[in-house]
Design an enzyme around this catalytic site. Structure first.
Site, PDB file in Angstrom:
ATOM      1  N   CYS A   1     -19.374   1.584   8.703  1.00  0.00           N
ATOM      2  CA  CYS A   1     -18.675   0.888   9.778  1.00  0.00           C
ATOM      3  C   CYS A   1     -17.415   1.724  10.014  1.00  0.00           C
ATOM      4  O   CYS A   1     -16.555   1.813   9.135  1.00  0.00           O
ATOM      5  CB  CYS A   1     -18.315  -0.529   9.323  1.00  0.00           C
ATOM      6  SG  CYS A   1     -17.177  -1.356  10.427  1.00  0.00           S
TER       7      CYS A   1
ATOM      8  N   ARG B   1     -17.959  -3.433  17.822  1.00  0.00           N
ATOM      9  CA  ARG B   1     -17.218  -4.661  17.498  1.00  0.00           C
ATOM     10  C   ARG B   1     -15.883  -4.701  18.220  1.00  0.00           C
ATOM     11  O   ARG B   1     -15.036  -3.820  18.055  1.00  0.00           O
ATOM     12  CB  ARG B   1     -17.002  -4.740  15.984  1.00  0.00           C
ATOM     13  CG  ARG B   1     -16.330  -6.041  15.554  1.00  0.00           C
ATOM     14  CD  ARG B   1     -16.378  -6.222  14.045  1.00  0.00           C
ATOM     15  NE  ARG B   1     -17.723  -6.099  13.561  1.00  0.00           N
ATOM     16  CZ  ARG B   1     -18.091  -5.317  12.539  1.00  0.00           C
ATOM     17  NH1 ARG B   1     -17.205  -4.635  11.885  1.00  0.00           N
ATOM     18  NH2 ARG B   1     -19.353  -5.243  12.166  1.00  0.00           N
TER      19      ARG B   1
ATOM     20  N   CYS C   1       0.315   4.721   7.025  1.00  0.00           N
ATOM     21  CA  CYS C   1      -0.330   4.489   8.333  1.00  0.00           C
ATOM     22  C   CYS C   1       0.655   3.728   9.229  1.00  0.00           C
ATOM     23  O   CYS C   1       1.071   2.605   8.892  1.00  0.00           O
ATOM     24  CB  CYS C   1      -1.615   3.712   8.152  1.00  0.00           C
ATOM     25  SG  CYS C   1      -2.668   4.411   6.849  1.00  0.00           S
TER      26      CYS C   1
ATOM     27  N   CYS D   1     -16.436  -9.472   5.155  1.00  0.00           N
ATOM     28  CA  CYS D   1     -15.797  -8.174   4.938  1.00  0.00           C
ATOM     29  C   CYS D   1     -14.506  -8.358   4.140  1.00  0.00           C
ATOM     30  O   CYS D   1     -13.600  -9.074   4.574  1.00  0.00           O
ATOM     31  CB  CYS D   1     -15.509  -7.533   6.292  1.00  0.00           C
ATOM     32  SG  CYS D   1     -14.706  -5.938   6.121  1.00  0.00           S
TER      33      CYS D   1
ATOM     34  N   CYS E   1       0.422  -0.081  10.291  1.00  0.00           N
ATOM     35  CA  CYS E   1      -0.082  -1.080   9.348  1.00  0.00           C
ATOM     36  C   CYS E   1       0.995  -1.974   8.738  1.00  0.00           C
ATOM     37  O   CYS E   1       1.997  -1.492   8.193  1.00  0.00           O
ATOM     38  CB  CYS E   1      -0.856  -0.395   8.232  1.00  0.00           C
ATOM     39  SG  CYS E   1      -1.717  -1.580   7.171  1.00  0.00           S
TER      40      CYS E   1
ATOM     41  N   CYS F   1       0.830  -1.209   0.000  1.00  0.00           N
ATOM     42  CA  CYS F   1       0.000   0.000   0.000  1.00  0.00           C
ATOM     43  C   CYS F   1       0.867   1.263   0.000  1.00  0.00           C
ATOM     44  O   CYS F   1       1.884   1.340   0.689  1.00  0.00           O
ATOM     45  CB  CYS F   1      -0.920  -0.002   1.222  1.00  0.00           C
ATOM     46  SG  CYS F   1      -2.070   1.383   1.222  1.00  0.00           S
TER      47      CYS F   1
ATOM     48  N   CYS G   1     -19.501  -6.419   3.325  1.00  0.00           N
ATOM     49  CA  CYS G   1     -18.787  -5.214   3.724  1.00  0.00           C
ATOM     50  C   CYS G   1     -17.491  -5.161   2.919  1.00  0.00           C
ATOM     51  O   CYS G   1     -16.898  -6.204   2.636  1.00  0.00           O
ATOM     52  CB  CYS G   1     -18.479  -5.305   5.215  1.00  0.00           C
ATOM     53  SG  CYS G   1     -17.429  -3.982   5.808  1.00  0.00           S
TER      54      CYS G   1
HETATM   55  N1  SAM Z   1      -6.831   0.444   3.323  1.00  0.00           N
HETATM   56  C1  SAM Z   1      -8.098   0.498   3.945  1.00  0.00           C
HETATM   57  C2  SAM Z   1      -8.164   1.573   5.009  1.00  0.00           C
HETATM   58  O1  SAM Z   1      -7.140   2.083   5.416  1.00  0.00           O
HETATM   59  O2  SAM Z   1      -9.291   1.906   5.400  1.00  0.00           O
HETATM   60  C3  SAM Z   1      -8.560  -0.827   4.526  1.00  0.00           C
HETATM   61  C4  SAM Z   1      -7.666  -1.722   5.291  1.00  0.00           C
HETATM   62  S1  SAM Z   1      -7.086  -1.126   6.866  1.00  0.00           S
HETATM   63  C5  SAM Z   1      -5.940  -2.416   7.216  1.00  0.00           C
HETATM   64  C6  SAM Z   1      -8.462  -1.274   7.961  1.00  0.00           C
HETATM   65  C7  SAM Z   1      -8.301  -0.921   9.400  1.00  0.00           C
HETATM   66  O3  SAM Z   1      -7.624  -1.949  10.083  1.00  0.00           O
HETATM   67  C8  SAM Z   1      -7.492   0.303   9.762  1.00  0.00           C
HETATM   68  O4  SAM Z   1      -8.201   1.494   9.622  1.00  0.00           O
HETATM   69  C9  SAM Z   1      -7.176   0.060  11.221  1.00  0.00           C
HETATM   70  O5  SAM Z   1      -8.203   0.553  12.046  1.00  0.00           O
HETATM   71  C10 SAM Z   1      -7.143  -1.469  11.307  1.00  0.00           C
HETATM   72  N2  SAM Z   1      -5.772  -1.941  11.534  1.00  0.00           N
HETATM   73  C11 SAM Z   1      -4.810  -2.034  10.608  1.00  0.00           C
HETATM   74  N3  SAM Z   1      -3.657  -2.487  11.142  1.00  0.00           N
HETATM   75  C12 SAM Z   1      -3.904  -2.676  12.448  1.00  0.00           C
HETATM   76  C13 SAM Z   1      -3.094  -3.121  13.540  1.00  0.00           C
HETATM   77  N4  SAM Z   1      -1.816  -3.436  13.374  1.00  0.00           N
HETATM   78  N5  SAM Z   1      -3.655  -3.209  14.758  1.00  0.00           N
HETATM   79  C14 SAM Z   1      -4.961  -2.887  14.927  1.00  0.00           C
HETATM   80  N6  SAM Z   1      -5.771  -2.450  13.940  1.00  0.00           N
HETATM   81  C15 SAM Z   1      -5.247  -2.341  12.717  1.00  0.00           C
HETATM   82  C1  DTB Z   2     -11.356  -3.024  11.551  1.00  0.00           C
HETATM   83  O1  DTB Z   2     -11.684  -2.040  12.258  1.00  0.00           O
HETATM   84  N1  DTB Z   2     -10.499  -3.938  11.921  1.00  0.00           N
HETATM   85  C2  DTB Z   2     -10.285  -4.919  10.863  1.00  0.00           C
HETATM   86  C3  DTB Z   2     -11.292  -4.461   9.784  1.00  0.00           C
HETATM   87  N2  DTB Z   2     -11.830  -3.251  10.337  1.00  0.00           N
HETATM   88  C4  DTB Z   2     -10.870  -4.287   8.398  1.00  0.00           C
HETATM   89  C5  DTB Z   2      -8.853  -5.026  10.437  1.00  0.00           C
HETATM   90  C6  DTB Z   2      -7.939  -5.371  11.584  1.00  0.00           C
HETATM   91  C7  DTB Z   2      -6.579  -5.539  11.025  1.00  0.00           C
HETATM   92  C8  DTB Z   2      -5.586  -5.985  12.057  1.00  0.00           C
HETATM   93  C9  DTB Z   2      -4.226  -6.074  11.528  1.00  0.00           C
HETATM   94  C10 DTB Z   2      -4.015  -7.060  10.432  1.00  0.00           C
HETATM   95  O2  DTB Z   2      -4.545  -8.217  10.483  1.00  0.00           O
HETATM   96  O3  DTB Z   2      -3.259  -6.743   9.507  1.00  0.00           O
HETATM   97 FE1  SF4 Z   3      -2.935   1.182   3.377  1.00  0.00          FE
HETATM   98 FE2  SF4 Z   3      -2.819  -0.042   5.751  1.00  0.00          FE
HETATM   99 FE3  SF4 Z   3      -3.223   2.593   5.626  1.00  0.00          FE
HETATM  100 FE4  SF4 Z   3      -5.183   0.917   4.824  1.00  0.00          FE
HETATM  101  S1  SF4 Z   3      -4.372   1.120   6.901  1.00  0.00           S
HETATM  102  S2  SF4 Z   3      -4.456   2.772   3.790  1.00  0.00           S
HETATM  103  S3  SF4 Z   3      -3.927  -0.759   3.965  1.00  0.00           S
HETATM  104  S4  SF4 Z   3      -1.358   1.482   4.958  1.00  0.00           S
END
Ligand code: SAM
Ligand code: DTB
Ligand code: SF4
Length: 331
Positions: A184, A256, A51, A91, A54, A47, A124
């Site tokens: 959501c 959730r 963030c 989802c 992530c 990506c 979703c």
């Molecule tokens: N790229 C899209 C976005 O940013 O909305 C969708 C995927 S993103 C991985 C979805 C959500 O997962 C993020 O907004 C965050 O709240 C959660 N998330 C991602 N990495 C995480 C982590 N290491 N621990 C907890 N929550 C995480």
């Molecule tokens: C949300 O709030 N949590 C989910 C879903 N929406 C997409 C994602 C959690 C991701 C946790 C880190 C991972 O598995 O990479």
């Molecule tokens: Fe990309 Fe992860 Fe940020 Fe979603 S949360 S925009 S997958 S870097």
């Protein structure tokens, strides 16, 4: 709810707070049910965004390898398995900055959504930023809810992401609501924020009109290689307090209990259900990290006398209230 009201709730003695949230929960959700949602990462890693929590950002060297968009048949197989296993919401997540109408990638996603929607679960997606047209097309293809977290307070957001703004997140959420999909949206605890940031995040979420249909509360899963790798875990009682306040502030939302359950005891999760959580991610993987085994979740729900919630494919998004502004209140 306003920040001051949320702060008053936060300052209550623990038992007073969870008694209050329990009452709200019983009034709105009397059924002893928990929604089971299955996640699938249909496009993992690589990506462009930064963030800082992530695993999928291309900016950090994490254990996750970038992959291509999954084949539709493989996605359908996973969706059918989720349904057989008792999930009522499927989802699909993609590690993209966003999607654009007229691209091959977006056409492929629409085609996938149309097929998954035929399986009868709530559908979703979480694909990053959307414009008006993209939101409308996803709704027409059969998406019932769109996940797009605000993640933290408006003030703290720039400390965790620099490649898009908090306002960009709100704009996407507006397009989602205007297209008639449910929102959501929630956040992550443990990004170096303070209590005020957590409450400000809930203030923004509770000011959405219509209210979000679901509010995921994630606890950070620290990912090696990211700037958040060494963050301290969040105190268990703080997690319960945030669930309780979310329940009181947004009574109609499914709250959730999301990422981070592998680090939580059964007793802590139980306290979260008591305080107002009524939905979980179900299945042994989140997007790239682990989640408790389904058998363990089934056993826990059984011990507690909680039942999986029945599917609601006809899901209409919550209606807007006439007496409330349409735009979220930003300090
Ligand atoms: N790229 C899209 C976005 O940013 O909305 C969708 C995927 S993103 C991985 C979805 C959500 O997962 C993020 O907004 C965050 O709240 C959660 N998330 C991602 N990495 C995480 C982590 N290491 N621990 C907890 N929550 C995480
Ligand atoms: C949300 O709030 N949590 C989910 C879903 N929406 C997409 C994602 C959690 C991701 C946790 C880190 C991972 O598995 O990479
Ligand atoms: Fe990309 Fe992860 Fe940020 Fe979603 S949360 S925009 S997958 S870097």
């Amino acid at each position: 709810m306003q920040f001051d009201e949320l702060k008053e709730l936060y300052d209550l003695p623990f038992f007073d707070l969870i008694q209050r949230s329990r009452k709200v929960h019983e009034a709105h959700w009397p059924e002893n049910e928990v929604q089971l949602c299955t996640l699938l990462s249909i496009k993992t890693g690589g990506c462009s965004e930064d963030c800082s929590y992530c695993a999928q950002s291309a900016r950090y060297s994490t254990p996750v390898e970038a992959e291509r968009l999954m084949e539709k048949d493989d996605i359908l197989e996973r969706a059918k398995f989720a349904r057989e296993n008792g999930s009522t919401r499927f989802c699909m997540g993609a590690a993209w900055k966003g999607v654009k109408d007229g691209t091959r990638r977006f056409d492929q996603v629409l085609d996938i959504v149309e097929s998954v929607a035929e399986l009868g679960m709530e559908v979703c997606t979480t694909l990053g930023e959307l414009g008006e047209v993209e939101a409308q097309k996803l709704k027409e293809a059969g998406v019932t809810a769109y996940n797009h977290n605000i993640d933290t307070s408006p003030e703290h957001y720039k400390n965790i992401v620099t490649t898009h703004s908090f306002q960009d997140r709100l704009n996407t959420l507006r397009h989602v609501q205007d297209a008639g999909m449910s929102v959501c949206s929630g956040g992550i605890l443990g990004l170096g924020e303070n209590t005020d940031d957590r409450l400000k995040m809930l203030e923004v979420l509770s000011s959405f009109n219509p209210a979000p249909e679901s509010v995921p509360i994630n606890s950070l899963v620290p990912i090696p290689g990211t700037p958040m790798a060494e963050q301290q875990g969040v105190d268990s009682f703080e997690v319960v307090r945030m669930i309780a306040i979310a329940r009181i502030a947004i009574p109609t939302a499914k709250v959730r209990l999301s990422a981070g359950r592998c680090q939580m005891s059964e007793e802590l999760q139980t306290l979260c259900f008591f305080a107002g959580a009524n939905s979980i991610f179900y299945g042994d993987k989140l997007l790239t990290t682990s989640n408790p085994q389904s058998e363990a979740d089934q056993a826990l729900l059984k011990k507690l006398g909680l039942r999986p919630q029945q599917p609601n494919r006809e899901l209409e998004p919550p209606e807007a209230e006439d007496t409330k502004p349409r735009e979220p209140a930003l300090a």
